[in-house]
Design a protein around this motif. Structure first.
Motif, PDB file in Angstrom:
ATOM      1  N   LYS A  52      -2.070  -0.150 -19.161  1.00 27.79           N
ATOM      2  CA  LYS A  52      -3.100   0.331 -18.252  1.00 27.79           C
ATOM      3  C   LYS A  52      -2.572   0.220 -16.829  1.00 27.79           C
ATOM      4  O   LYS A  52      -1.534  -0.406 -16.580  1.00 27.79           O
ATOM      5  N   PHE A  53      -3.292   0.855 -15.901  1.00 22.36           N
ATOM      6  CA  PHE A  53      -2.862   0.861 -14.512  1.00 22.36           C
ATOM      7  C   PHE A  53      -3.952   0.292 -13.614  1.00 22.36           C
ATOM      8  O   PHE A  53      -5.143   0.454 -13.891  1.00 22.36           O
ATOM      9  N   GLN A  54      -3.508  -0.355 -12.537  1.00 19.12           N
ATOM     10  CA  GLN A  54      -4.436  -0.854 -11.542  1.00 19.12           C
ATOM     11  C   GLN A  54      -3.884  -0.562 -10.156  1.00 19.12           C
ATOM     12  O   GLN A  54      -2.675  -0.399  -9.969  1.00 19.12           O
ATOM     13  N   ALA A  55      -4.791  -0.459  -9.180  1.00 17.74           N
ATOM     14  CA  ALA A  55      -4.376  -0.198  -7.806  1.00 17.74           C
ATOM     15  C   ALA A  55      -3.916  -1.497  -7.157  1.00 17.74           C
ATOM     16  O   ALA A  55      -4.588  -2.521  -7.249  1.00 17.74           O
ATOM     17  N   ALA A  56      -2.763  -1.443  -6.505  1.00 15.19           N
ATOM     18  CA  ALA A  56      -2.208  -2.640  -5.877  1.00 15.19           C
ATOM     19  C   ALA A  56      -2.417  -2.667  -4.369  1.00 15.19           C
ATOM     20  O   ALA A  56      -2.062  -3.647  -3.721  1.00 15.19           O
ATOM     21  N   GLY A  57      -2.997  -1.603  -3.812  1.00 12.93           N
ATOM     22  CA  GLY A  57      -3.246  -1.586  -2.378  1.00 12.93           C
ATOM     23  C   GLY A  57      -4.519  -2.321  -2.010  1.00 12.93           C
ATOM     24  O   GLY A  57      -5.228  -2.851  -2.869  1.00 12.93           O
ATOM     25  N   THR A  78      -9.098   2.917  -2.824  1.00 19.65           N
ATOM     26  CA  THR A  78      -8.050   1.905  -2.748  1.00 19.65           C
ATOM     27  C   THR A  78      -6.688   2.584  -2.778  1.00 19.65           C
ATOM     28  O   THR A  78      -6.381   3.310  -3.727  1.00 19.65           O
ATOM     29  N   PRO A  79      -5.862   2.364  -1.763  1.00 20.66           N
ATOM     30  CA  PRO A  79      -4.531   2.977  -1.768  1.00 20.66           C
ATOM     31  C   PRO A  79      -3.654   2.437  -2.894  1.00 20.66           C
ATOM     32  O   PRO A  79      -3.971   1.446  -3.542  1.00 20.66           O
ATOM     33  N   GLY A  80      -2.523   3.107  -3.081  1.00 15.07           N
ATOM     34  CA  GLY A  80      -1.545   2.660  -4.061  1.00 15.07           C
ATOM     35  C   GLY A  80      -0.658   1.581  -3.491  1.00 15.07           C
ATOM     36  O   GLY A  80      -0.918   1.065  -2.397  1.00 15.07           O
ATOM     37  N   PRO A  81       0.366   1.225  -4.237  1.00 12.18           N
ATOM     38  CA  PRO A  81       0.817   1.894  -5.468  1.00 12.18           C
ATOM     39  C   PRO A  81      -0.018   1.537  -6.691  1.00 12.18           C
ATOM     40  O   PRO A  81      -0.814   0.607  -6.656  1.00 12.18           O
ATOM     41  N   ASP A  99       2.552   5.236  -3.451  1.00 14.47           N
ATOM     42  CA  ASP A  99       2.391   4.826  -2.056  1.00 14.47           C
ATOM     43  C   ASP A  99       3.524   5.427  -1.230  1.00 14.47           C
ATOM     44  O   ASP A  99       4.196   4.758  -0.442  1.00 14.47           O
ATOM     45  N   LEU A 100       3.712   6.732  -1.416  1.00 15.36           N
ATOM     46  CA  LEU A 100       4.900   7.405  -0.906  1.00 15.36           C
ATOM     47  C   LEU A 100       4.801   7.779   0.566  1.00 15.36           C
ATOM     48  O   LEU A 100       5.797   7.778   1.281  1.00 15.36           O
ATOM     49  N   LYS A 134      -5.323   2.155   8.216  1.00 20.01           N
ATOM     50  CA  LYS A 134      -4.001   2.111   8.837  1.00 20.01           C
ATOM     51  C   LYS A 134      -3.146   3.320   8.445  1.00 20.01           C
ATOM     52  O   LYS A 134      -1.948   3.348   8.726  1.00 20.01           O
ATOM     53  N   GLY A 135      -3.762   4.297   7.765  1.00 15.57           N
ATOM     54  CA  GLY A 135      -3.043   5.514   7.419  1.00 15.57           C
ATOM     55  C   GLY A 135      -2.585   5.601   5.983  1.00 15.57           C
ATOM     56  O   GLY A 135      -2.001   6.617   5.579  1.00 15.57           O
ATOM     57  N   LYS A 136      -2.818   4.557   5.172  1.00 16.88           N
ATOM     58  CA  LYS A 136      -2.463   4.663   3.761  1.00 16.88           C
ATOM     59  C   LYS A 136      -3.457   5.603   3.075  1.00 16.88           C
ATOM     60  O   LYS A 136      -4.618   5.708   3.471  1.00 16.88           O
TER      61      LYS A 136
END
Length: 394
Positions: A307-312, A293-296, A252-253, A319-321
């Motif tokens: 495992k990984f999941q999207a937190a956004g 779905t945005p990050g992080p 989410d940089l 809004k620009g993410k």
């Protein structure tokens, strides 16, 4: 391996024997290959980046010999993550005259114990180092006669290289005469979840296309860093490809306003040193958790598995993410705009390498990274899309 009484030849591993590196660090007893120069490493000493660039993905020792037995003394650096099962030892691939013939590991070595909860932030103490002893990689009963030998270093395990020995003379290969393909990307380009170093998708491409690989895939660190662009600018390369976007979402940089100009600036810097070099921009492969779905991206530990999941939130894209769909549109538009004055820049949608139908058959095991079979598939597809007849790198 039991040595015979035949004469053995010994040589330190030298720069002339190595391919696929940017800079060599001299230690008390040997050398460490780096994939970023020291000045770049000093500019932002992020622990993830420093770990990734020191892992010699795509680096190989190359020599000609008639030896039927070879050994390499080296000190590997292993990673142990708190709360996760032990990682397998790094694999070293032995390639003879272009064909993978053996694989091996080096026992022992240095151990870095990493706490994932503080690693990504660089908060101390993020890791503890336990020093270890060098070990030997041994290959015996090799084919007789003169041959070109490559030892591919583990793509996901750092190594300090000391001495190479054989029961015949070992001569550095010198320049291969092949064209050089420089590739930059994220952990997927680095080789995450691939089984062995010649199995990462850029290495598959290099073998199929008959080119020399310089792999600047950095796990978690394809972030449009200006010092990476300057490093690419300063390297000799006949073809350049850049796989951009996924790490920007992972961390989410950036927002949309910053991402587009950052991509332009990254390309501008590379073009300062490679004005007409064929250059391909790749967008991310399909990654369902971040398509809309945005990050992080957040790690989830369950039953000893990562495992990984999207937190956004999906609505944050308005809004620009950034999401992967947005990034693909931006990258395609940027390349289309630049092609007006730069006919040697090209765009490839990453879903050509791995898309929806592939995900149904070969899902990403941890939600982000492909498995070994998918690395092979991606390599075959990129070789055709970039190096095939009539293609940009042909």
């Amino acid at each position: 391996m039991t040595r015979s009484c035949a004469q053995w030849f010994s040589t330190p591993v030298t720069a002339a024997m190595l391919r696929g590196w940017i800079e060599l660090e001299n230690t008390q007893y040997g050398i460490v290959p780096h994939r970023l120069p020291a000045w770049a490493r000093r500019q932002w000493a992020d622990p993830q980046l420093l770990m990734a660039e020191a892992q010699p993905s795509g680096v190989r020792i190359c020599f000609r010999t008639e030896a039927t037995a070879i050994e390499l003394e080296a000190l590997p650096t292993r990673r142990v993550y708190t709360g996760l099962p032990p990682r397998p030892d790094g694999t070293w691939d032995l390639v003879i005259d272009g064909r993978l013939v053996r694989q091996g590991t080096i026992p022992g070595g240095r151990v870095v114990r990493i706490d994932p909860s503080t690693w990504s932030t660089g908060t101390a103490p993020w890791a503890e180092v336990e020093e270890g002893r060098p070990g030997l990689l041994r290959f015996a009963d090799l084919p007789a006669g003169s041959k070109e030998v490559e030892i591919w270093l583990p793509h996901d395990e750092a190594a300090e290289l000391f001495t190479l020995r054989g029961n015949a003379a070992l001569d550095a290969c010198g320049h291969s005469g092949r064209t050089t393909w420089l590739h930059h990307g994220s952990s997927i380009s680095h080789g995450s979840n691939a089984r062995h170093p010649t199995g990462i998708w850029p290495a598959v491409v290099a073998r199929l296309a008959g080119v020399d690989l310089l792999n600047l895939g950095f796990g978690g660190s394809a972030l449009l860093d200006p010092f990476v662009a300057r490093t690419i600018r300063d390297q000799q390369a006949d073809f350049i490809s850049l796989k951009l976007g996924i790490n920007v979402v992972n961390m989410d940089l950036m927002r949309l306003r910053g991402f587009g100009p950052a991509v332009h600036g990254f390309l501008d810097t590379i073009r300062d040193g490679h004005k007409t070099t064929p250059l391909m921009v790749l967008s991310p492969i399909l990654c369902p958790i971040h398509e809309d779905t945005p990050g992080p991206s957040l790690p989830v530990f369950s039953d000893g598995q990562l495992k990984f999941q999207a937190a956004g939130m999906d609505e944050d894209a308005a809004k620009g993410k950034l999401t992967l769909r947005i990034i693909r549109d931006v990258l395609k538009d940027i390349v289309t705009q630049r092609r007006i004055s730069d006919p040697n820049i090209h765009y490839l949608d990453g879903r050509v390498l791995y898309g929806g139908a592939d995900h149904a058959r070969l899902p990403l095991p941890d939600g982000l990274h492909p498995d070994g079979a998918t690395h092979a598939l991606m390599g075959e597809r990129f070789a055709a899309a970039a190096f095939g007849e009539g293609r940009p790198f042909a």
